[in-house]
Design a protein around this motif. Structure first.
Motif, PDB file in Angstrom:
ATOM      1  N   ILE A  73       0.804  -1.147   0.160  1.00 26.80           N
ATOM      2  CA  ILE A  73       0.088  -0.002   0.068  1.00 26.80           C
ATOM      3  C   ILE A  73       0.884   1.392   0.154  1.00 26.80           C
ATOM      4  CG2 ILE A  73      -0.244   0.316   2.502  1.00 26.80           C
ATOM      5  CD1 ILE A  73      -3.139   0.525   2.025  1.00 26.80           C
ATOM      6  N   ARG A  74       0.435   2.250  -0.560  1.00 29.34           N
ATOM      7  CA  ARG A  74       1.172   3.474  -0.664  1.00 29.34           C
ATOM      8  C   ARG A  74       0.173   4.732  -0.329  1.00 29.34           C
ATOM      9  NH1 ARG A  74       3.405   3.964  -6.087  1.00 29.34           N
ATOM     10  NH2 ARG A  74       0.851   4.636  -6.825  1.00 29.34           N
ATOM     11  N   GLN A  75       0.683   5.605   0.338  1.00 36.12           N
ATOM     12  CA  GLN A  75       0.192   6.731   0.979  1.00 36.12           C
ATOM     13  C   GLN A  75       0.880   8.098   0.352  1.00 36.12           C
ATOM     14  OE1 GLN A  75      -2.951   6.999   3.241  1.00 36.12           O
ATOM     15  NE2 GLN A  75      -2.608   9.197   2.758  1.00 36.12           N
ATOM     16  N   GLU A  76       0.021   8.914  -0.038  1.00 34.38           N
ATOM     17  CA  GLU A  76       0.475  10.277  -0.402  1.00 34.38           C
ATOM     18  C   GLU A  76       0.231  11.097   0.707  1.00 34.38           C
ATOM     19  OE1 GLU A  76      -0.971   8.911  -4.884  1.00 34.38           O
ATOM     20  OE2 GLU A  76      -0.747  11.335  -4.618  1.00 34.38           O
ATOM     21  N   ALA A  77       1.300  11.917   1.049  1.00 32.65           N
ATOM     22  CA  ALA A  77       1.221  12.684   2.213  1.00 32.65           C
ATOM     23  C   ALA A  77       0.370  13.783   2.069  1.00 32.65           C
ATOM     24  CB  ALA A  77       2.838  13.099   2.573  1.00 32.65           C
ATOM     25  N   TYR A  78       0.077  14.385   0.973  1.00 32.28           N
ATOM     26  CA  TYR A  78      -0.845  15.418   0.888  1.00 32.28           C
ATOM     27  C   TYR A  78      -2.260  15.029   1.033  1.00 32.28           C
ATOM     28  CZ  TYR A  78      -1.367  14.163  -3.965  1.00 32.28           C
ATOM     29  OH  TYR A  78      -1.627  13.563  -5.324  1.00 32.28           O
ATOM     30  N   LYS A  79      -2.585  13.659   0.849  1.00 32.89           N
ATOM     31  CA  LYS A  79      -3.898  12.971   0.859  1.00 32.89           C
ATOM     32  C   LYS A  79      -4.275  12.883   2.351  1.00 32.89           C
ATOM     33  CE  LYS A  79      -4.321  11.193  -3.825  1.00 32.89           C
ATOM     34  NZ  LYS A  79      -4.663   9.981  -4.526  1.00 32.89           N
ATOM     35  N   GLN A  80      -5.431  13.665   2.807  1.00 28.05           N
ATOM     36  CA  GLN A  80      -5.766  13.245   4.141  1.00 28.05           C
ATOM     37  C   GLN A  80      -6.427  11.910   4.372  1.00 28.05           C
ATOM     38  OE1 GLN A  80      -7.967  16.423   5.582  1.00 28.05           O
ATOM     39  NE2 GLN A  80      -6.129  17.887   5.798  1.00 28.05           N
ATOM     40  N   GLN A  81      -7.051  11.469   3.071  1.00 31.69           N
ATOM     41  CA  GLN A  81      -7.690   9.892   3.235  1.00 31.69           C
ATOM     42  C   GLN A  81      -6.831   9.055   3.373  1.00 31.69           C
ATOM     43  OE1 GLN A  81     -10.365   9.414   0.045  1.00 31.69           O
ATOM     44  NE2 GLN A  81     -11.597   7.584   0.957  1.00 31.69           N
ATOM     45  N   ASN A  82      -6.980   7.963   4.145  1.00 30.00           N
ATOM     46  CA  ASN A  82      -6.014   6.869   4.642  1.00 30.00           C
ATOM     47  C   ASN A  82      -6.351   5.970   3.195  1.00 30.00           C
ATOM     48  OD1 ASN A  82      -4.849   7.639   6.820  1.00 30.00           O
ATOM     49  ND2 ASN A  82      -6.975   6.819   8.096  1.00 30.00           N
ATOM     50  N   ALA A  83      -5.303   5.402   2.795  1.00 28.62           N
ATOM     51  CA  ALA A  83      -5.201   4.439   1.691  1.00 28.62           C
ATOM     52  C   ALA A  83      -5.880   2.993   2.227  1.00 28.62           C
ATOM     53  CB  ALA A  83      -3.936   4.150   1.260  1.00 28.62           C
ATOM     54  N   THR A  84      -6.394   2.602   1.224  1.00 26.02           N
ATOM     55  CA  THR A  84      -6.889   1.208   1.535  1.00 26.02           C
ATOM     56  C   THR A  84      -6.903   0.164   0.217  1.00 26.02           C
ATOM     57  OG1 THR A  84      -8.768   2.027   2.921  1.00 26.02           O
ATOM     58  CG2 THR A  84      -9.103  -0.171   1.908  1.00 26.02           C
TER      59      THR A  84
END
Lengths: 114, 113
Positions: B49-60
């Protein structure tokens, strides 16, 4: 499509020898990065290459060198091997500069130095 | 310098249960990515899984989800309905658009049948 491939799968060398590891990126990928993963640790960055030029280097001695070929494949060379160089060497490819966050890893080459 | 810390060297979970792996990181940058990689005994490093820091929504991603707390610099991975095939080393990692990926030391996850 084929993923990142690395050769050989594993090899055994003696202290003081030299070794060359090879990596072929995913088709269309122009950037290759190399990582060293010592047993029990996370991978550590060694080099990044893009369009045959070195774009980044980690904290490794000059015994480590690499190059990238016109077909974007890459070689990692390690001279004067030490016991501490025993590790899994991972290659990762990405589309290019600005896309380092989309790196795809190969299966690695297990190097044992005796 | 950026660092990634995984404080749990090993964890075990019963099959079909839920487990959470912890990770903290340190950076002064505002634009970055966070990753969870899985490395089974086959050694292949697989992006979970990858999360972009500028996105507040948690990745799923299916049974895998993250809890990204940017202010606290925390990035945990939750695995729901654990399966035997989830047994592996899990690495938390940090990266930027044009830079190397920095890995934590990993957490070995055991799945108990």
């Amino acid at each position: 499509d084929a993923g990142v491939t690395q050769s050989p799968t594993h090899l055994i060398k003696t202290r003081g020898q030299q070794v060359t590891l090879r990596c072929s990126p995913i088709s269309g990928h122009k950037s290759v990065s190399w990582y060293q993963q010592v047993l029990g640790q996370g991978p550590q960055f060694i080099f990044q290459y893009y369009e045959k030029e070195e774009r980044g280097r980690g904290n490794f001695p000059d015994r480590f060198s690499a190059r990238q070929f016109p077909n974007y494949s890459s070689e990692l060379n390690v001279n004067a091997l030490l016991l501490g160089d025993s590790a899994l060497y991972l290659c990762a490819s990405s589309l290019g500069v600005g896309r380092a966050y989309e790196q795809y890893f190969g299966p690695g080459t297990r190097l044992t130095v005796t | 310098a950026q660092t990634v810390t995984q404080s749990q060297p090993e964890m075990s979970v019963q099959e079909a249960e839920t487990v959470t792996l912890s990770c903290t990181y340190d950076t002064s940058e505002s634009d970055y990515y966070l990753f969870w990689y899985k490395q089974p005994p086959s050694r292949q490093m697989i992006l979970v899984i990858r999360q972009e820091a500028y996105k507040q929504q948690n990745a799923t991603e299916n049974r895998f989800s993250v809890n990204f707390q940017k202010a606290a610099k925390s990035f945990s991975l939750k695995i729901s309905d654990s399966q035997l095939g989830d047994a592996a080393m899990y690495f938390c990692a940090y990266g930027r658009r044009d830079d190397k990926i920095i890995f934590g030391k990993g957490t070995r996850l055991h799945i108990l049948p």
